[in-house]
Design a protein around this motif. Structure first.
Motif, PDB file in Angstrom:
ATOM      1  N   LEU A 336      14.894 -13.757 -18.334  1.00  0.00           N
ATOM      2  CA  LEU A 336      14.380 -15.111 -18.121  1.00  0.00           C
ATOM      3  C   LEU A 336      13.124 -15.373 -18.935  1.00  0.00           C
ATOM      4  O   LEU A 336      12.306 -16.211 -18.583  1.00  0.00           O
ATOM      5  CB  LEU A 336      14.106 -15.369 -16.628  1.00  0.00           C
ATOM      6  CG  LEU A 336      15.320 -15.327 -15.696  1.00  0.00           C
ATOM      7  CD1 LEU A 336      14.893 -15.604 -14.267  1.00  0.00           C
ATOM      8  CD2 LEU A 336      16.382 -16.330 -16.137  1.00  0.00           C
ATOM      9  N   ARG A 337      12.979 -14.632 -20.048  1.00  0.00           N
ATOM     10  CA  ARG A 337      11.848 -14.749 -20.951  1.00  0.00           C
ATOM     11  C   ARG A 337      10.513 -14.395 -20.285  1.00  0.00           C
ATOM     12  O   ARG A 337       9.457 -14.738 -20.781  1.00  0.00           O
ATOM     13  CB  ARG A 337      11.742 -16.165 -21.540  1.00  0.00           C
ATOM     14  CG  ARG A 337      13.013 -16.697 -22.190  1.00  0.00           C
ATOM     15  CD  ARG A 337      13.414 -15.905 -23.409  1.00  0.00           C
ATOM     16  NE  ARG A 337      14.407 -16.618 -24.200  1.00  0.00           N
ATOM     17  CZ  ARG A 337      15.723 -16.417 -24.127  1.00  0.00           C
ATOM     18  NH1 ARG A 337      16.196 -15.506 -23.287  1.00  0.00           N
ATOM     19  NH2 ARG A 337      16.559 -17.099 -24.889  1.00  0.00           N
ATOM     20  N   VAL A 348       5.569 -11.304 -17.751  1.00  0.00           N
ATOM     21  CA  VAL A 348       4.813 -12.022 -18.777  1.00  0.00           C
ATOM     22  C   VAL A 348       5.005 -13.514 -18.545  1.00  0.00           C
ATOM     23  O   VAL A 348       6.124 -13.961 -18.289  1.00  0.00           O
ATOM     24  CB  VAL A 348       5.309 -11.652 -20.192  1.00  0.00           C
ATOM     25  CG1 VAL A 348       4.547 -12.440 -21.243  1.00  0.00           C
ATOM     26  CG2 VAL A 348       5.173 -10.162 -20.439  1.00  0.00           C
ATOM     27  N   LEU A 349       3.936 -14.274 -18.640  1.00  0.00           N
ATOM     28  CA  LEU A 349       4.052 -15.724 -18.548  1.00  0.00           C
ATOM     29  C   LEU A 349       3.594 -16.334 -19.869  1.00  0.00           C
ATOM     30  O   LEU A 349       2.461 -16.117 -20.309  1.00  0.00           O
ATOM     31  CB  LEU A 349       3.176 -16.266 -17.412  1.00  0.00           C
ATOM     32  CG  LEU A 349       3.236 -17.783 -17.202  1.00  0.00           C
ATOM     33  CD1 LEU A 349       4.653 -18.236 -16.899  1.00  0.00           C
ATOM     34  CD2 LEU A 349       2.290 -18.219 -16.086  1.00  0.00           C
ATOM     35  N   GLY A 350       4.498 -17.095 -20.505  1.00  0.00           N
ATOM     36  CA  GLY A 350       4.136 -17.802 -21.728  1.00  0.00           C
ATOM     37  C   GLY A 350       4.827 -17.317 -22.977  1.00  0.00           C
ATOM     38  O   GLY A 350       4.609 -17.883 -24.048  1.00  0.00           O
ATOM     39  N   TYR A 411      13.761 -19.341 -27.807  1.00  0.00           N
ATOM     40  CA  TYR A 411      13.732 -20.766 -27.505  1.00  0.00           C
ATOM     41  C   TYR A 411      14.733 -21.084 -26.403  1.00  0.00           C
ATOM     42  O   TYR A 411      15.825 -20.508 -26.351  1.00  0.00           O
ATOM     43  CB  TYR A 411      14.079 -21.577 -28.752  1.00  0.00           C
ATOM     44  CG  TYR A 411      13.331 -22.884 -28.834  1.00  0.00           C
ATOM     45  CD1 TYR A 411      12.051 -22.934 -29.363  1.00  0.00           C
ATOM     46  CD2 TYR A 411      13.897 -24.056 -28.362  1.00  0.00           C
ATOM     47  CE1 TYR A 411      11.351 -24.128 -29.436  1.00  0.00           C
ATOM     48  CE2 TYR A 411      13.217 -25.260 -28.433  1.00  0.00           C
ATOM     49  CZ  TYR A 411      11.947 -25.289 -28.970  1.00  0.00           C
ATOM     50  OH  TYR A 411      11.258 -26.465 -29.028  1.00  0.00           O
ATOM     51  N   VAL A 412      14.352 -21.999 -25.505  1.00  0.00           N
ATOM     52  CA  VAL A 412      15.240 -22.389 -24.422  1.00  0.00           C
ATOM     53  C   VAL A 412      15.324 -23.907 -24.356  1.00  0.00           C
ATOM     54  O   VAL A 412      14.399 -24.616 -24.756  1.00  0.00           O
ATOM     55  CB  VAL A 412      14.760 -21.843 -23.054  1.00  0.00           C
ATOM     56  CG1 VAL A 412      14.626 -20.329 -23.086  1.00  0.00           C
ATOM     57  CG2 VAL A 412      13.445 -22.487 -22.617  1.00  0.00           C
ATOM     58  N   ASP A 413      16.439 -24.394 -23.858  1.00  0.00           N
ATOM     59  CA  ASP A 413      16.550 -25.793 -23.466  1.00  0.00           C
ATOM     60  C   ASP A 413      15.937 -25.903 -22.082  1.00  0.00           C
ATOM     61  O   ASP A 413      16.368 -25.219 -21.147  1.00  0.00           O
ATOM     62  CB  ASP A 413      18.008 -26.228 -23.435  1.00  0.00           C
ATOM     63  CG  ASP A 413      18.177 -27.617 -22.853  1.00  0.00           C
ATOM     64  OD1 ASP A 413      17.923 -28.593 -23.584  1.00  0.00           O
ATOM     65  OD2 ASP A 413      18.537 -27.710 -21.657  1.00  0.00           O
ATOM     66  N   VAL A 414      14.917 -26.728 -21.925  1.00  0.00           N
ATOM     67  CA  VAL A 414      14.135 -26.708 -20.687  1.00  0.00           C
ATOM     68  C   VAL A 414      14.980 -27.076 -19.472  1.00  0.00           C
ATOM     69  O   VAL A 414      14.810 -26.495 -18.392  1.00  0.00           O
ATOM     70  CB  VAL A 414      12.885 -27.604 -20.823  1.00  0.00           C
ATOM     71  CG1 VAL A 414      13.258 -29.086 -20.882  1.00  0.00           C
ATOM     72  CG2 VAL A 414      11.902 -27.319 -19.691  1.00  0.00           C
ATOM     73  N   ASP A 415      15.912 -28.017 -19.612  1.00  0.00           N
ATOM     74  CA  ASP A 415      16.756 -28.385 -18.471  1.00  0.00           C
ATOM     75  C   ASP A 415      17.658 -27.222 -18.064  1.00  0.00           C
ATOM     76  O   ASP A 415      17.801 -26.920 -16.868  1.00  0.00           O
ATOM     77  CB  ASP A 415      17.591 -29.620 -18.802  1.00  0.00           C
ATOM     78  CG  ASP A 415      16.752 -30.881 -18.955  1.00  0.00           C
ATOM     79  OD1 ASP A 415      15.695 -30.966 -18.293  1.00  0.00           O
ATOM     80  OD2 ASP A 415      17.145 -31.767 -19.727  1.00  0.00           O
ATOM     81  N   ALA A 416      18.271 -26.573 -19.057  1.00  0.00           N
ATOM     82  CA  ALA A 416      19.122 -25.424 -18.764  1.00  0.00           C
ATOM     83  C   ALA A 416      18.301 -24.287 -18.159  1.00  0.00           C
ATOM     84  O   ALA A 416      18.739 -23.613 -17.207  1.00  0.00           O
ATOM     85  CB  ALA A 416      19.829 -24.950 -20.032  1.00  0.00           C
TER      86      ALA A 416
END
Length: 432
Positions: A336-337, A348-350, A411-416
């Motif tokens: 989940l990054r 890790v956050l960020g 990179y992620v799609d924020v909604d997904a």
């Protein structure tokens, strides 16, 4: 404190670290947040050693969309606040929630190691040692510059953008900025009005997004406007950009090799103004240096005094052991990054990228990190999440094809992403 084992240690008191600090304080666990500088703010403190901030820097997301949860930016802030207003806002958030009582300042972490019992020991630069059962890194991603070398010998000065502060540095010089990200374009704009002549070199074409549409911040329209299917969004917005800006090739820039929304948004059309006025000249990729000149991929040459390389940053926590996470296309491979797949007690956050304002999304992430951190290694929540870290491989891109660069590897799609994050929280019992 050095004789005790804390529940959690957070490294970094920038915006992400403050969100974690607030949630940990609400959880009532024994923790401390370590900040190597003398106050909160992270990169937005231009006076903090190593900060990449420069005097002309502004948020690329709007005041309306960018605030902390339940703590909006002041109404008298402009649509796109500058770095000094952002720092004031971040510090007012820390004051509002009385977060400084949980933070140790001037506390730089030199190294961290985890023993067989799952206890992290952190060595600080002042000689102190702290220990905790869970470690969260919120040290940010724009401190370790990504350095690039080119063939040849250059007689002028070459600097990474991390060292740039003010347009005054360009007076009387011919300046080349290499890199067409948001900071590179900002710096090229500074050079356009302050230098004798500015040049902007880019290998790839991009879509230039205006900060306002019909007088409204572009991200406000995107967030609060009608929700369209992604492909239709691409078509509509791509057509709109073509009507507003024309083709990038018209400005001497490369034709984009991707559709709009398939790379991190480049929110700056001011550079197009400077290019059309000749104050900044678009150039292709650098091929090599040759004494006083820079030779470009099209064979052209320019005499240059100063080169600023806006070539990005490494997603790094240099104090962590080398096996903290595996590498994935130049970026950490995290569940989940945000969760190490090697250490169940490391998060890790960020360390992710998305085309959206950060702070509210970071808070959603912080909720799950803190739930894991305070659950205890043998608790059902921690056990369920541990299994997911090893076996769950969700598509966080929303099916989009992002360009193949290290920056876009995570990179992620924020909604997904938020949909998957919510599902995971519900499945393991961590939803608020």
């Amino acid at each position: 404190m050095s004789d005790d084992v804390l529940d959690v240690i957070v490294v970094g008191a920038g915006p992400g670290g403050l969100l974690l600090t607030r949630r940990l304080a609400q959880a009532g666990v024994r923790f401390v947040t370590l900040e190597r500088h003398q106050d909160v703010g992270g990169i937005w403190d231009i006076d903090a050693p190593g900060s990449p901030m420069y005097e002309s820097a502004h948020f690329i997301s709007s005041r309306t969309c960018s605030g902390f949860p339940d703590f909006p930016m002041p109404e008298d802030y402009p649509d796109y606040p500058g770095h000094r207003l952002l720092l004031r806002y971040i510090r007012s958030y820390a004051d509002h929630h009385d977060l400084r009582q949980h933070i140790q300042f001037n506390a730089e972490v030199s190294s961290a190691s985890c023993d067989d019992n799952g206890v992290w020991t952190l060595q600080l630069s002042d000689g102190r040692r702290l220990a905790a059962r869970y470690l969260i890194c919120a040290n940010g991603v724009t401190w370790e510059p990504n350095l690039v070398n080119w063939p040849g010998q250059f007689n002028g000065e070459i600097r990474h953008a991390v060292s740039y502060r003010s347009a005054q540095e360009f007076r009387g010089k011919r300046v080349l900025v290499i890199g067409c990200g948001n900071s590179g374009v900002d710096i090229a704009c500074d050079a356009a009005f302050a230098s004798d002549q500015a040049f902007l070199s880019t290998r790839r074409g991009y879509h230039f997004v205006p900060k306002h549409l019909m007088g409204i911040p572009a991200d406000v329209i995107a967030t609060k406007g009608p929700k369209l299917p992604f492909r239709l969004q691409q078509w509509v917005f791509g057509l709109l950009l073509r009507l507003l800006n024309g083709k990038p090739e018209k400005y001497g820039l490369p034709e984009p090799d991707h559709r709009v929304f398939e790379s991190h948004p480049l929110v700056n059309t001011q550079i197009l103004h400077y290019i059309t006025h000749g104050d900044c000249i678009a150039k292709p990729a650098v091929e090599r240096f040759d004494g006083d000149e820079v030779v470009f991929a099209d064979g052209s040459r320019e005499r240059i005094d100063l080169v600023i390389t806006a070539t990005g940053y490494q997603h790094a926590s240099p104090f962590l052991p080398g096996d903290a996470w595996a590498d994935k296309n130049g970026r950490p491979d995290l569940y989940l990054r945000m969760f190490s797949k090697r250490y169940d007690n490391l998060a890790v956050l960020g360390f992710l990228e998305f085309a959206s304002a950060a702070y509210t999304n970071f808070d959603h992430m912080a909720e799950l990190i803190v739930a894991d951190a305070v659950a205890g290694r043998d608790a059902p929540l921690a056990s369920k999440l541990s299994e997911k870290k090893r076996s769950h491989q969700p598509d966080l891109t929303g099916g989009h094809r992002y360009i193949a660069t290290p920056r876009h590897a995570n990179y992620v799609d924020v909604d997904a992403y938020l949909k998957v994050l919510g599902q995971v929280k519900r499945e393991i019992g961590a939803a608020a």
